[in-house]
Design a protein around this motif. Structure first.
Motif, mmCIF file in Angstrom:
data_model
loop_
_atom_site.group_PDB
_atom_site.id
_atom_site.type_symbol
_atom_site.label_atom_id
_atom_site.label_comp_id
_atom_site.label_asym_id
_atom_site.label_seq_id
_atom_site.Cartn_x
_atom_site.Cartn_y
_atom_site.Cartn_z
ATOM 1 N N MET A 82 36.588 4.122 34.718
ATOM 2 C CA MET A 82 35.399 4.954 34.886
ATOM 3 C C MET A 82 34.189 4.032 34.757
ATOM 4 S SD MET A 82 36.522 8.127 32.435
ATOM 5 C CE MET A 82 35.081 9.070 32.906
ATOM 6 N N VAL A 83 33.515 3.777 35.866
ATOM 7 C CA VAL A 83 32.466 2.758 35.890
ATOM 8 C C VAL A 83 31.113 3.404 36.165
ATOM 9 C CG1 VAL A 83 31.686 0.595 36.915
ATOM 10 C CG2 VAL A 83 34.137 1.046 36.687
ATOM 11 N N ASP A 84 30.179 3.117 35.287
ATOM 12 C CA ASP A 84 28.801 3.601 35.387
ATOM 13 C C ASP A 84 28.065 2.778 36.455
ATOM 14 O OD1 ASP A 84 26.126 4.217 35.018
ATOM 15 O OD2 ASP A 84 26.090 3.724 32.884
ATOM 16 N N VAL A 85 27.607 3.441 37.532
ATOM 17 C CA VAL A 85 26.874 2.750 38.598
ATOM 18 C C VAL A 85 25.419 3.213 38.645
ATOM 19 C CG1 VAL A 85 28.886 2.228 40.029
ATOM 20 C CG2 VAL A 85 27.721 4.428 40.310
ATOM 21 N N LEU A 124 33.586 6.317 39.977
ATOM 22 C CA LEU A 124 32.244 5.763 39.902
ATOM 23 C C LEU A 124 31.283 6.921 39.643
ATOM 24 C CD1 LEU A 124 32.219 3.296 42.960
ATOM 25 C CD2 LEU A 124 32.678 2.754 40.557
ATOM 26 N N PHE A 125 30.404 6.760 38.648
ATOM 27 C CA PHE A 125 29.515 7.867 38.312
ATOM 28 C C PHE A 125 28.115 7.371 37.993
ATOM 29 C CE2 PHE A 125 31.071 6.392 34.237
ATOM 30 C CZ PHE A 125 30.001 6.564 33.366
ATOM 31 N N PHE A 152 29.309 -0.566 45.958
ATOM 32 C CA PHE A 152 29.032 0.834 46.254
ATOM 33 C C PHE A 152 27.560 1.142 45.981
ATOM 34 C CE2 PHE A 152 28.597 5.281 45.031
ATOM 35 C CZ PHE A 152 29.181 5.912 46.113
ATOM 36 N N GLU A 153 26.926 1.846 46.900
ATOM 37 C CA GLU A 153 25.523 2.228 46.752
ATOM 38 C C GLU A 153 25.436 3.688 46.298
ATOM 39 O OE1 GLU A 153 22.824 0.494 46.897
ATOM 40 O OE2 GLU A 153 23.801 -1.396 47.467
ATOM 41 N N PRO A 154 25.108 3.920 45.023
ATOM 42 C CA PRO A 154 25.044 5.298 44.527
ATOM 43 C C PRO A 154 23.866 6.061 45.115
ATOM 44 C CG PRO A 154 24.245 3.767 42.857
ATOM 45 C CD PRO A 154 24.787 2.924 43.980
ATOM 46 N N GLY A 158 20.499 8.136 37.606
ATOM 47 C CA GLY A 158 20.640 8.483 36.195
ATOM 48 C C GLY A 158 22.071 8.335 35.698
ATOM 49 N N THR A 159 22.305 8.805 34.466
ATOM 50 C CA THR A 159 23.627 8.688 33.839
ATOM 51 C C THR A 159 24.015 10.006 33.204
ATOM 52 O OG1 THR A 159 23.068 6.400 33.248
ATOM 53 C CG2 THR A 159 25.043 7.330 32.239
#
Length: 317
Positions: A82-85, A124-125, A152-154, A158-159
């Motif tokens: 689970m990766v914060d982007v 990805l989140f 990856f381009e989000p 925010g988070t």
């Protein structure tokens, strides 16, 4: 077609991480995580020497003599990365951004997993789930995971940890190793709940983790959640560079600060130290193991310490 420079970057990460996996971490990964996943097989009559905690009391009551549940070790596990982007991941003051370090950590863990014939999935989140790659095996799949983490381009900046953890619970019904890679910086008020109406003051690290603490605890009851916090030295201590104008990568808030003022630098460092201590306490209260990594320091020794700690705990039972 994937551009040549992207392939080159992915290949560089594979080369750098493969040696570490081959020589050290694959064996540690196997010893620490194998055997944690257990599948129910059958109920049989109690025999002298059986573990009392394995007694099935419902069957025992119906049959008037004790029965125990029999479990077998899962032959394969699932590693969910689970990766914060979010926007803050683009920051890096020492030649490597936090997102690039996240990709290397994801690579190390993913290659360790497939060496043990485990599946690897990716979430990805940002302040919403941006991309989900279902768990699969194989080198090509892992290379795709690395590519997505890196490039990856989000859509959003925010988070929202709660939304990501809720999604994990929906798409992963069986127990998994869930590695949460994030800087744990952001606003718990985002993710479609009044985005754009942010509090004007700077949000500390613990505000996001505190808002997510119940969900972290809940997720860790179902899965084996490991938190990997990635920080940059300038997020912990301000450099003496004079007057700076800074923009928050997630909220767009602009602040001006005189970093030449030693008292301001000291106050900032103390505030961040307090935030880090609070974050550590929150992880501990949720029963979650945490690894803290920095963009300016090698990560191999910290990963090794984590696996050694887990192994000692496993041997103690």
């Amino acid at each position: 077609m994937i551009p040549r420079e992207i392939l080159k970057k992915i290949r560089q990460i594979e080369i750098r991480t493969n040696r570490l996996v081959s020589e050290t971490l694959a064996g540690q990964y196997h010893s620490v995580f194998k055997g944690q996943g257990m599948n129910f097989e059958e109920v049989r009559e109690y025999q002298p020497g059986d573990e009392v905690r394995s007694i099935d009391w419902n069957v025992t009551a119906r049959m008037n003599h004790p029965f125990v549940k029999k479990f077998v070790e899962e032959r394969e596990l699932t590693l969910m990365l689970m990766v914060d982007v979010s926007g803050s991941g683009r920051f890096g003051s020492r030649g490597q951004s936090k997102r690039e370090l996240a990709a290397e950590i994801a690579s190390v863990l993913a290659f360790s997993a497939i060496r043990n014939n485990d599946k690897v999935g990716l979430i990805l989140f940002s302040d919403e789930v941006e991309k989900f790659i279902p768990p699969r095996k194989g080198r090509r799949h892992v290379l795709r995971v690395i590519r997505e983490v890196l490039f990856f381009e989000p859509k959003r900046h925010g988070t929202d940890l709660n939304g990501a953890l809720e999604f994990l619970m929906r798409v992963t019904p069986h127990r998994a190793i869930s590695v949460l890679i994030s800087d744990f910086i952001g606003s718990p008020a985002l993710a479609g709940r009044g985005a754009g109406k942010l509090r004007p003051q700077m949000l500390l690290l613990e505000s996001l983790a505190q808002a997510s603490s119940p969900m972290l605890r809940h997720a860790n009851r179902r899965h084996d959640v490991v938190a990997v916090q990635i920080t940059d030295p300038y997020e912990l201590e301000l450099p003496a560079l004079g007057r700076l104008v800074l923009q928050d990568a997630e909220t767009g808030e602009i602040v001006e600060i005189n970093t030449g003022d030693a008292r301001k630098r000291s106050a900032f460092a103390q505030c961040q130290q307090k935030s880090q201590s609070e974050l550590t306490r929150l992880f501990r209260s949720a029963g979650i193991d945490a690894i803290r990594l920095r963009t300016d320091q090698p990560y191999a020794s910290e990963l090794g310490k984590f696996f050694e700690t887990r192994e000692r705990r496993r041997l103690r039972g």
